[in-house]
Design a protein around this motif. Structure first.
Motif, PDB file in Angstrom:
ATOM      1  N   MET A 114       0.843  -1.199   0.000  1.00 34.90           N
ATOM      2  CA  MET A 114       0.000   0.000   0.000  1.00 34.90           C
ATOM      3  C   MET A 114       0.880   1.251   0.000  1.00 34.90           C
ATOM      4  O   MET A 114       1.956   1.260   0.587  1.00 34.90           O
ATOM      5  CB  MET A 114      -0.919   0.003   1.224  1.00 34.90           C
ATOM      6  N   LYS A 145       0.699   5.380   0.892  1.00 34.62           N
ATOM      7  CA  LYS A 145      -0.098   6.428   1.527  1.00 34.62           C
ATOM      8  C   LYS A 145       0.343   7.793   1.014  1.00 34.62           C
ATOM      9  O   LYS A 145       1.544   8.073   0.915  1.00 34.62           O
ATOM     10  CB  LYS A 145       0.056   6.372   3.049  1.00 34.62           C
ATOM     11  N   GLN A 200       4.205   1.586   2.256  1.00 35.66           N
ATOM     12  CA  GLN A 200       3.951   0.654   3.348  1.00 35.66           C
ATOM     13  C   GLN A 200       4.136  -0.784   2.879  1.00 35.66           C
ATOM     14  O   GLN A 200       3.512  -1.721   3.392  1.00 35.66           O
ATOM     15  CB  GLN A 200       2.544   0.897   3.901  1.00 35.66           C
ATOM     16  N   THR A 201       5.002  -0.943   1.904  1.00 39.54           N
ATOM     17  CA  THR A 201       5.371  -2.236   1.350  1.00 39.54           C
ATOM     18  C   THR A 201       6.678  -2.072   0.587  1.00 39.54           C
ATOM     19  O   THR A 201       7.025  -0.960   0.178  1.00 39.54           O
ATOM     20  CB  THR A 201       4.278  -2.760   0.398  1.00 39.54           C
ATOM     21  N   GLU A 258      -4.945   6.090   0.627  1.00 42.78           N
ATOM     22  CA  GLU A 258      -4.127   4.883   0.668  1.00 42.78           C
ATOM     23  C   GLU A 258      -4.446   4.056  -0.574  1.00 42.78           C
ATOM     24  O   GLU A 258      -5.594   3.647  -0.780  1.00 42.78           O
ATOM     25  CB  GLU A 258      -4.397   4.087   1.946  1.00 42.78           C
ATOM     26  N   GLN A 276      -3.822   0.789  -2.960  1.00 44.91           N
ATOM     27  CA  GLN A 276      -3.342  -0.587  -2.962  1.00 44.91           C
ATOM     28  C   GLN A 276      -2.469  -0.847  -4.190  1.00 44.91           C
ATOM     29  O   GLN A 276      -2.779  -0.397  -5.290  1.00 44.91           O
ATOM     30  CB  GLN A 276      -4.531  -1.558  -2.976  1.00 44.91           C
TER      31      GLN A 276
END
Length: 336
Positions: free
Chosen positions: A1, A3, A65-66, A149, A151
């Motif tokens: 994800m 952000k 976040q990945t 956010e 994906q």
């Protein structure tokens, strides 16, 4: 994800457009600079039409976040990953928790951020492109905002193989796309065009002025079209025009005599006279112009425009092979 911390000036999700629906009055939309968009996707192992983030003038601040493999292509933007400068037109490795900051454009005005696996947003009429006026596609049919956010999709096999480029812990690939294949983005380009089907309706003097004098991009311009300020073009006589189909790069002239270049969010039909059509190979140059930039037009033949297009496509195919070769060479070295 991913952000969104700061969204930038006009940041949307675009692929290569909503094709096949203009006959129903549906606007195509898609990337303004399809060349940079395609190359960014190739550099991360995506299909060329995968959705990417289109950045306009001022870039966003994003938190990953990945783990991810990214590429940024387009105008000359300065990009920083966790405060360290990274290059454009090359694969870059991003670790979970990293911050990507893309600052204001120095040359050109658009860049494309591709992520291996693309973005998991709804497909509307076979496209993920954002069309702001209708509020469809992309992320909720709008520009990105702080707090959004997004994906990330599942990377394909080639994307996973490209990850081997970074087994030595490097931040970015040591190679980048050759400048010989890239458009010569600038603030005063010469755009090659083919005379339009209505060129004979204009006075000879107007045709000469169109190709001899520069035009400036009006501030009354957007993704739908660039209004040009410069020599007024005159018709030989008043004409009643029937609306007919238009395409990316069509140059229309309303009764006021100031040309309009139709762009990604253009209407599906138009009733103004067509004085010219921009050669496909030069659409990226037009799309990268900022408000206030100048442009000149140069006439070429249809055959020349086709030859330029074929040559550009050959260069892109060679780039694909080169990316695959980089990965294979790395894999071969690892085995030995």
């Amino acid at each position: 994800m991913i952000k969104v911390i700061k969204p930038g000036m006009l940041t949307t999700i675009q692929d290569l457009g909503r094709t096949g629906y203009q006959k129903f009055g549906v606007v195509q939309s898609g990337a303004m600079d399809p060349f940079a968009h395609r190359i960014a996707n190739l550099l991360v192992g995506n299909p060329e039409n995968e959705a990417a983030i289109e950045i306009t003038v001022t870039g966003p601040v994003l938190e990953f976040q990945t783990d991810a493999l990214i590429a940024i292509c387009g105008g000359r933007f300065h990009a920083y990953l966790n405060g360290k400068p990274i290059g454009l037109w090359r694969p870059v490795r991003v670790e979970n928790g990293s911050e990507l900051r893309i600052k204001q454009a120095e040359t050109g005005c658009r860049a494309y951020l591709a992520v291996a696996g693309g973005f998991s947003v709804p497909t509307v009429l076979k496209s993920k492109s954002t069309y702001l006026r209708a509020r469809i596609g992309g992320f909720q049919g709008r520009t990105l905002k702080a707090g959004d956010e997004i994906q990330v999709g599942m990377p394909g096999e080639l994307s996973k193989q490209l990850q081997s480029l970074f087994e030595d812990g490097s931040l970015q690939a040591s190679w980048s796309v050759s400048k010989t294949i890239m458009p010569d983005y600038g603030t005063f380009p010469t755009i090659r065009v083919i005379k339009g089907r209505h060129a004979e309706l204009f006075t000879d003097e107007s045709i000469q002025e169109f190709f001899r004098k520069p035009y400036r991009i009006s501030r009354d311009s957007d993704r739908m079209g660039y209004r040009l300020e410069g020599p007024g073009l005159e018709f030989k006589r008043a004409q009643e025009m029937l609306s007919e189909s238009v395409c990316f790069g069509t140059v229309q002239v309303p009764s006021g005599g100031q040309p309009i270049v139709l762009l990604a969010d253009r209407q599906t039909t138009g009733g103004y006279s067509k004085i010219a059509q921009i050669a496909a190979v030069d659409l990226p140059l037009m799309a990268q112009l900022k408000l206030g930039d100048k442009v000149r037009f140069q006439e070429i033949s249809l055959e020349e425009a086709q030859a330029l297009y074929i040559d550009r496509e050959k260069q892109i195919r060679l780039l694909k092979k080169s990316i695959f070769y980089q990965e294979k060479r790395r894999d071969t070295h690892a085995k030995h």
